[in-house]
Design an enzyme around this catalytic site. Structure first.
Site, PDB file in Angstrom:
ATOM      1  N   ASP A 110      -8.873  -5.507 -10.454  1.00 31.84           N
ATOM      2  CA  ASP A 110      -7.439  -5.476 -10.244  1.00 31.84           C
ATOM      3  C   ASP A 110      -7.063  -6.857  -9.698  1.00 31.84           C
ATOM      4  O   ASP A 110      -7.900  -7.527  -9.097  1.00 31.84           O
ATOM      5  CB  ASP A 110      -7.129  -4.376  -9.217  1.00 31.84           C
ATOM      6  CG  ASP A 110      -5.709  -4.440  -8.717  1.00 31.84           C
ATOM      7  OD1 ASP A 110      -4.813  -4.367  -9.557  1.00 31.84           O
ATOM      8  OD2 ASP A 110      -5.518  -4.554  -7.497  1.00 31.84           O
TER       9      ASP A 110
HETATM   10  P1  ADP Z   1      -1.843  -5.365  -9.941  1.00 37.61           P
HETATM   11  O1  ADP Z   1      -2.262  -4.598 -11.125  1.00 37.61           O
HETATM   12  O2  ADP Z   1      -1.963  -6.847 -10.151  1.00 37.61           O
HETATM   13  O3  ADP Z   1      -2.499  -4.942  -8.671  1.00 37.61           O
HETATM   14  P2  ADP Z   1       0.496  -3.680  -9.717  1.00 37.61           P
HETATM   15  O4  ADP Z   1       0.122  -2.851 -10.883  1.00 37.61           O
HETATM   16  O5  ADP Z   1       0.355  -3.083  -8.373  1.00 37.61           O
HETATM   17  O6  ADP Z   1      -0.257  -5.088  -9.765  1.00 37.61           O
HETATM   18  O7  ADP Z   1       1.996  -4.141  -9.894  1.00 37.61           O
HETATM   19  C1  ADP Z   1       2.407  -4.737 -11.115  1.00 37.61           C
HETATM   20  C2  ADP Z   1       3.794  -5.315 -11.032  1.00 37.61           C
HETATM   21  O8  ADP Z   1       4.734  -4.289 -10.800  1.00 37.61           O
HETATM   22  C3  ADP Z   1       3.966  -6.286  -9.913  1.00 37.61           C
HETATM   23  O9  ADP Z   1       3.585  -7.588 -10.289  1.00 37.61           O
HETATM   24  C4  ADP Z   1       5.475  -6.192  -9.648  1.00 37.61           C
HETATM   25  O10 ADP Z   1       6.159  -7.021 -10.544  1.00 37.61           O
HETATM   26  C5  ADP Z   1       5.786  -4.756  -9.962  1.00 37.61           C
HETATM   27  N1  ADP Z   1       5.818  -3.925  -8.755  1.00 37.61           N
HETATM   28  C6  ADP Z   1       4.916  -3.007  -8.360  1.00 37.61           C
HETATM   29  N2  ADP Z   1       5.264  -2.436  -7.198  1.00 37.61           N
HETATM   30  C7  ADP Z   1       6.413  -3.021  -6.827  1.00 37.61           C
HETATM   31  C8  ADP Z   1       7.293  -2.883  -5.707  1.00 37.61           C
HETATM   32  N3  ADP Z   1       7.051  -2.036  -4.711  1.00 37.61           N
HETATM   33  N4  ADP Z   1       8.390  -3.654  -5.671  1.00 37.61           N
HETATM   34  C9  ADP Z   1       8.648  -4.533  -6.654  1.00 37.61           C
HETATM   35  N5  ADP Z   1       7.875  -4.711  -7.715  1.00 37.61           N
HETATM   36  C10 ADP Z   1       6.776  -3.978  -7.827  1.00 37.61           C
HETATM   37 MG    MG Z   2      -3.423  -4.012  -6.831  1.00 37.73          MG
END
Ligand code: ADP
Ligand code: MG
Length: 634
Positions: free
Chosen positions: A323
């Protein structure tokens, strides 16, 4: 070899048994060589009583109560057979070596177990609790969530909690293995058994003693011992079947030798020798000795395996999927730029923080910190829905406020590609759009840094023979590419714009090509953690979700330990293989010796006990295998 604590077990765990056995043996041998046959017999009698009775009693109990054939029974029977044919000295030697090697074995295995239990000793028995204006000392067990505990400099944290007032440096080395003290202020999580170095802190209790970190760790590791590794199950299964075979085989050998024309005495003696030579003690102990040692070594470095099975699977892993946010990156992002044409930056941040007030996502935390920095009060928005990997929505339809990625903007009917946001989009940072219904109101970009340990960890994994590395993220591709470039992850290894379900599909797809580990932080990726052959969660000292979903949990947020854990698991697998091969060959040699070369009983005993001790010691080498502690965990 059962684990329950019966009185017989206690007797056998004490040093009384080897002491009495050795005393009896000494008397026996001295008297024997002084020509005092009668006194010698008394000495041997003591050996039989102290060395044979508890073991024999326990073996009979497990036979009749649990229908398990204890291997110890073979030893006791062989000693009895020796006495029957007028070779009590040989029988006594057998029981003496048996008792001594069992004591050594138990002590060695106990050492592996105690490495985790030692943590128990670290928590304080009492705590200072603030009740109104008075501070009272209460037992740690009586603390319940909501209590406010006062921590003076030098105090150990009694249970898990969060700082409500004050700040200071915390030494978390006992728990996470992290040597650098951590600065903690209001809102920061405190973990049981860590040390408050210099601050005066008020902490609100979040978990009682029974649910706090150490208790959960101990439960994990002890339950883990029930989650047996495949090789452990094999050695047990084999041990059971094989023990029966040895009993039947020895009886058959006895009858065969009688039929062959040997005198009864010789036949029984040879059958007893065969029984000792063929006992599978070394095979049965070889696997748990290695696995327990590896699990304890890992636990000391803040890496918790949920059982031997996780350890063995990790050893076979050839692909690692990561991740991004909060795992490869620190998750301690900073707001870098704000674009809000129609309102002031402060009003914009305040609105955004109101949407993110409850989210546990690292981006939300960054936005709340920005609001704090600007001295803005956070007013939580009503009717919040969180869309994993997309963002947050408050309210319904046209009037709904929302904050999130371009996909969420499109879902809400807005256009994230507007010209006036071209510049912030081009930054290759994570961009959070804020809007109401179909109208985009502005955006902030968030700068998230790779952990300092990530690049080295990925390089070490590749060097260690890992074939596939993959980065999986819900973020935009340009951001993922920028982070990937810094970490040595190739563009074709990067998968962006994923929803949690896409991560699970991708994990399943990659896992079809061989064992796969998924490394995540538990935020939006618990399903992927659970789907992977090995789910590895980072920095779980506080997160229940990640701890549940994962097979391996890293208490500290330190990527450096990943390659070490992988190496440790493969070393454990190697040592298990060595042990099994050695134990089987040693047994084969002894059996052939007993059948074809009239191997004397004492030599069979020495070979058998020596082999058993060797595999235990070989497994114990893993106990000192270090899990490296990165000096800078960010
Ligand atoms: P990763 O897979 O890199 O850990 P996530 O799947 O948690 O990232 O989140 C993906 C995208 O969704 C983030 O880059 C953001 O743009 C958006 N996102 C997720 N959660 C939030 C939140 N609480 N507020 C704003 N944007 C969010
Ligand atoms: Mg994450």
């Amino acid at each position: 070899m059962s684990d329950d604590a019966s009185p017989t077990q206690d007797i056998r765990d004490s040093l009384l048994v080897p002491a009495m056995v050795l005393a009896g043996m000494a008397v026996g041998l001295v008297a024997h060589f002084a020509g005092q046959g009668e006194i010698a017999l008394w000495g041997y009698g003591l050996v039989y009583l102290a060395g044979g009775l508890p073991a024999g009693w326990q073996a009979l109990q497990s036979l009749f109560r649990e229908h398990i054939l204890d291997i110890d029974l073979l030893m006791v029977l062989a000693a009895l057979a020796a006495a029957l044919v007028g070779a009590p000295m040989e029988g006594a030697i057998l029981l003496t070596l048996f008792a001594i090697s069992q004591t050594l074995e138990r002590r060695a295995m106990g050492r592996a177990r105690r490495a985790v239990e030692a943590l128990m000793a670290l928590r304080p028995d009492t705590a200072l609790v603030r009740r109104g204006d008075v501070v009272a000392e209460v037992p740690a067990e009586s603390l319940t969530p909501g209590d406010v505990v006062v921590l003076r400099p030098g105090a150990r944290v009694p249970v898990d909690g969060v700082v409500v007032a004050g700040e200071g440096l915390l030494d978390e080395a006992t728990l996470t293995g992290e040597s650098e003290p951590q600065h903690k202020g209001p809102g920061a999580a405190l973990h049981e058994a860590t040390v408050n170095l210099n601050g005066v802190l008020d902490m609100e209790v979040t978990r009682g003693l029974a649910d706090s970190t150490v208790a959960r760790m101990i439960r994990l590791v002890t339950e883990a011992q029930a989650a047996r590794a495949p090789s452990e199950r094999f050695s047990e299964w084999f041990g059971q079947r094989y023990t029966v075979a040895v009993l039947v085989g020895s009886a058959a050998a006895y009858l065969g030798l009688l039929w062959w024309g040997l005198p009864h005495q010789t036949a029984l003696y040879r059958a007893a020798t065969l029984m000792v030579a063929a006992s599978p003690c070394a095979i049965v102990i070889s696997v748990p000795a290695a696995i327990l040692s590896a699990l304890s070594a890992a636990a000391r470095g803040g890496v918790l395996f949920k059982g031997g099975a996780a350890l063995e699977t990790l050893a076979e892993v050839k692909s690692f999927a990561f991740d991004k946010t909060g795992t490869l990156t620190t998750g301690r992002a900073e707001v870098a730029r704000i674009v809000s044409p129609d309102m002031s930056e402060d009003a914009f941040v305040q609105l955004l923080a109101g949407l993110e007030a409850q989210s546990e996502h690292p981006i939300a935390a960054a936005i709340r910190r920005e609001a704090d920095r600007r001295g803005l009060a956070i007013k939580e928005m009503p009717d919040i829905r969180s869309l994993p990997s997309e963002g947050i929505v408050s309210g319904q339809r046209e009037a709904a406020f929302w904050a999130g990625n371009p996909r969420l903007a499109k879902t809400m009917g807005a256009d994230p590609e507007v010209d006036w946001l071209a510049e912030i989009r081009a930054e290759n940072r994570t961009v959070i759009y804020l809007g109401q219904g179909p109208r985009v109101m502005g955006a902030v970009s968030v700068a998230d840094q790779p952990r300092l340990t990530s690049a080295a960890a990925i390089a070490a994994l590749r060097q260690g023979g890992v074939q596939t590395i993959a980065m999986m993220t819900g973020d935009r591709r340009p951001v993922a590419l920028r982070i990937g470039a810094e970490l040595g992850i190739r563009p074709d290894e990067i998968h962006a714009d994923l929803l949690p379900a896409d991560k699970v599909d991708l994990v399943a797809q990659l896992a079809a090509g061989g064992k796969l580990a998924f490394v995540g932080d538990g935020v939006n990726d618990a399903a992927a953690l659970a789907r992977a052959d090995v789910g590895i969660a980072m920095g779980v000292a506080g997160s229940e979700v990640a701890l549940q979903a994962a097979d391996v949990a890293f208490l500290a947020e330190d990527m450096g330990r990943l390659a070490d854990a992988h190496r440790l698991s493969r070393r454990a697998a190697r040592i298990i293989r060595q042990n099994l091969i050695f134990a089987m060959s040693a047994m084969a040699v002894l059996v052939v010796g007993a059948l074809a070369f009239e191997l004397p009983l004492p030599l069979a005993v020495i070979g058998h006990e020596g082999g058993t001790l060797l595999v235990v010691l070989n497994g114990l080498r893993l106990l000192n295998d270090p899990i490296r502690r990165g000096r800078n965990p960010a």
